[in-house]
Design an enzyme around this catalytic site. Structure first.
Site, mmCIF file in Angstrom:
data_model
loop_
_atom_site.group_PDB
_atom_site.id
_atom_site.type_symbol
_atom_site.label_atom_id
_atom_site.label_comp_id
_atom_site.label_asym_id
_atom_site.label_seq_id
_atom_site.Cartn_x
_atom_site.Cartn_y
_atom_site.Cartn_z
ATOM 1 N N ASP A 114 0.821 -1.214 0.000
ATOM 2 C CA ASP A 114 0.000 0.000 0.000
ATOM 3 C C ASP A 114 0.850 1.256 0.000
ATOM 4 O O ASP A 114 0.395 2.317 -0.408
ATOM 5 C CB ASP A 114 -0.901 0.031 1.254
ATOM 6 C CG ASP A 114 -1.843 -1.151 1.319
ATOM 7 O OD1 ASP A 114 -1.836 -1.965 0.381
ATOM 8 O OD2 ASP A 114 -2.580 -1.274 2.324
ATOM 9 N N HIS A 257 -7.379 -0.030 -4.025
ATOM 10 C CA HIS A 257 -6.280 -0.936 -4.364
ATOM 11 C C HIS A 257 -6.709 -1.864 -5.513
ATOM 12 O O HIS A 257 -7.679 -2.591 -5.404
ATOM 13 C CB HIS A 257 -5.797 -1.735 -3.151
ATOM 14 C CG HIS A 257 -5.407 -0.804 -2.016
ATOM 15 N ND1 HIS A 257 -5.174 -1.234 -0.748
ATOM 16 C CD2 HIS A 257 -5.192 0.542 -2.003
ATOM 17 C CE1 HIS A 257 -4.842 -0.188 0.019
ATOM 18 N NE2 HIS A 257 -4.849 0.891 -0.739
ATOM 19 N N ASP A 259 -5.393 -4.507 -6.719
ATOM 20 C CA ASP A 259 -4.986 -5.923 -6.746
ATOM 21 C C ASP A 259 -6.076 -6.907 -6.303
ATOM 22 O O ASP A 259 -5.795 -8.082 -6.101
ATOM 23 C CB ASP A 259 -3.669 -6.134 -5.983
ATOM 24 C CG ASP A 259 -3.659 -5.517 -4.599
ATOM 25 O OD1 ASP A 259 -4.685 -4.957 -4.181
ATOM 26 O OD2 ASP A 259 -2.610 -5.590 -3.921
ATOM 27 N N ARG A 282 -16.639 -6.348 -11.060
ATOM 28 C CA ARG A 282 -16.051 -5.019 -11.299
ATOM 29 C C ARG A 282 -15.492 -4.942 -12.716
ATOM 30 O O ARG A 282 -14.271 -4.855 -12.914
ATOM 31 C CB ARG A 282 -14.910 -4.764 -10.301
ATOM 32 C CG ARG A 282 -15.325 -4.842 -8.863
ATOM 33 C CD ARG A 282 -14.115 -4.769 -7.953
ATOM 34 N NE ARG A 282 -14.503 -4.845 -6.556
ATOM 35 C CZ ARG A 282 -13.652 -5.006 -5.553
ATOM 36 N NH1 ARG A 282 -12.345 -5.094 -5.795
ATOM 37 N NH2 ARG A 282 -14.076 -5.060 -4.323
ATOM 38 N N SER A 318 -11.476 -5.368 4.043
ATOM 39 C CA SER A 318 -11.353 -5.607 2.603
ATOM 40 C C SER A 318 -12.526 -6.460 2.140
ATOM 41 O O SER A 318 -13.216 -7.085 2.943
ATOM 42 C CB SER A 318 -10.056 -6.343 2.283
ATOM 43 O OG SER A 318 -8.955 -5.601 2.735
#
Ligand code: DAV
Length: 392
Positions: A114, A257, A259, A282, A318
């Site tokens: 990050d 993020h 990933d 997504r 997350s």
């Protein structure tokens, strides 16, 4: 900590043979403090009713079980011949104060991804986007100085620190958009398609994990944690060396993020198409899909996350898509969370060897296997994998 072999700071891709990597540590980890850019969500209806989002240090046994899985990752990597470096944790359970704001405590150094990114022979310290993470570069400074001494070609860049003053964040974001008080689906849809996230554009702000590398090109996600000004900073900083592309994912309500959304695994070669893992919830914009496809990449949706890992741990912030947060060892080998069986099958079908490790105990510290690493050295170059330009 550094082995005798000379280290060369060099990483242009996500898949070049991994030579040196940093693996995070959970020591002294705290709950992320609530602040304009962060509202904690407890993933358990009963506990949520009884408890406010906690502050301060996490329980030692929770820290220890995360450290066991992080240490195991370090051992697995070492056995694969990768040189593993570890950060120097600070006391994260300290109030931090600048002239403009203060928060009760910091977070942790589980997720170097990050904060730090290697692009070619440069290492960039991200600005970060949350107050509790303002000083998160500190646990990596020992590593940075060792690399600085070991490789005289390394470039060290730190993006301009934002003030993190209240006017950098969209006031009322959480009540207007991201809460159950949301007025209507229409309003939500409109906000999503305006890409209005908690960070506004008044100052440069980004987390390094919003960037993914593909040789001469990097892709940066516009998100809750990276604004467009920051992408422009990266574009100017890397001008002449790297092409910087902005990606938007209009169906992700809270992008943070890249990933867990777009994971390049191997590049196109004359005999085979490249592979990028994509997130079925997504999707990319059509123009971006076309750009990847026109350049010989296959976009492969990952399967739904394993029922063993989802629901997520109670304090994990997350999404379930940590399932796809894997680390490439080279173009044919990936390290994946052990419970993600459907993903193992898919990867094996695509020709990858999968190394499975337990990692669920790390999830509540900010991420999975990719998040908790930072590649310093891969065998790769600034090869151009995107010769066909964007269609107008
Ligand atoms: O989809 O929740 C999490 C990545 C954490 N470093 C997600 C992204």
């Amino acid at each position: 900590m550094l082995c005798n072999r000379a280290i060369k700071v060099n990483a242009w891709t996500q898949w070049g043979k991994l030579k040196t990597v940093v693996v995070g540590r959970a020591d002294s980890a705290c709950f992320q403090p609530e602040e304009p850019a962060f509202k904690g969500k407890i993933n358990n209806k009963i506990i949520e009713k009884e408890l406010d989002w906690p502050l301060g240090r996490k329980k030692q046994r929770v820290i220890d079980r995360a450290n066991n899985q992080l240490d195991n990752l370090a051992i697995v990597l070492t056995r694969l011949g990768v040189n593993v470096l570890r950060p120097s944790p600070i006391d994260f359970n300290r109030e931090i104060k600048t002239p403009l704001w203060q928060v009760n405590n910091m977070f942790c150094c589980v997720c170097p991804r990050d904060v730090m990114i290697t692009i070619g022979n440069s290492i960039i310290e991200a600005t970060m986007s949350k107050r509790g993470r303002f000083f998160e570069y500190l646990p990596y400074r020992d590593i940075m100085y060792k690399l600085w001494d070991a490789d005289h070609y390394m470039k060290w860049k730190a993006a301009p620190k934002p003030s993190m003053n209240s006017n950098m964040y969209w006031e009322g974001y959480w009540s207007k958009f991201n809460s159950f008080n949301i007025k209507s689906e229409d309003e939500q849809h409109k906000l999503l398609h305006d890409y209005k996230y908690v960070l506004n554009e008044s100052e440069i702000a980004f987390d390094a994990a919003d960037i993914t590398r593909c040789g001469k090109d990097i892709f940066v996600q516009h998100s809750m944690t990276t604004n467009l000004r920051a992408i422009e900073w990266l574009r100017r900083e890397l001008d002449g060396l790297i092409r910087v592309h902005t990606l938007k994912f209009p169906y992700d309500r809270e992008p943070s993020h890249i990933d867990c959304t777009l994971v390049p695994l191997r590049p196109p070669r004359s005999e085979q198409r490249g592979v990028i893992l994509t997130n079925p919830e997504r999707p990319l914009l059509d123009k971006d899909k076309k750009f990847f496809k026109d350049n010989g990449w296959e976009l492969v949706d990952v399967p739904m996350p394993s029922k063993i890992n989802y629901p997520m741990p109670t304090f994990c912030q997350s999404s379930k898509w940590l399932s796809m947060n894997l680390l490439s060892i080279d173009e044919n080998t990936v390290i994946v969370e052990e419970n993600e069986k459907d993903l193992h099958v898919l990867l094996e079908k695509l020709g990858f060897e999968t190394i499975k490790i337990p990692f669920r105990n790390v999830f509540e510290f900010g991420g999975s296997i990719h998040c908790s690493t930072w590649d310093i050295e891969r065998e790769d170059s600034s090869e151009d994998f995107f010769r066909t330009p964007y269609a107008l």
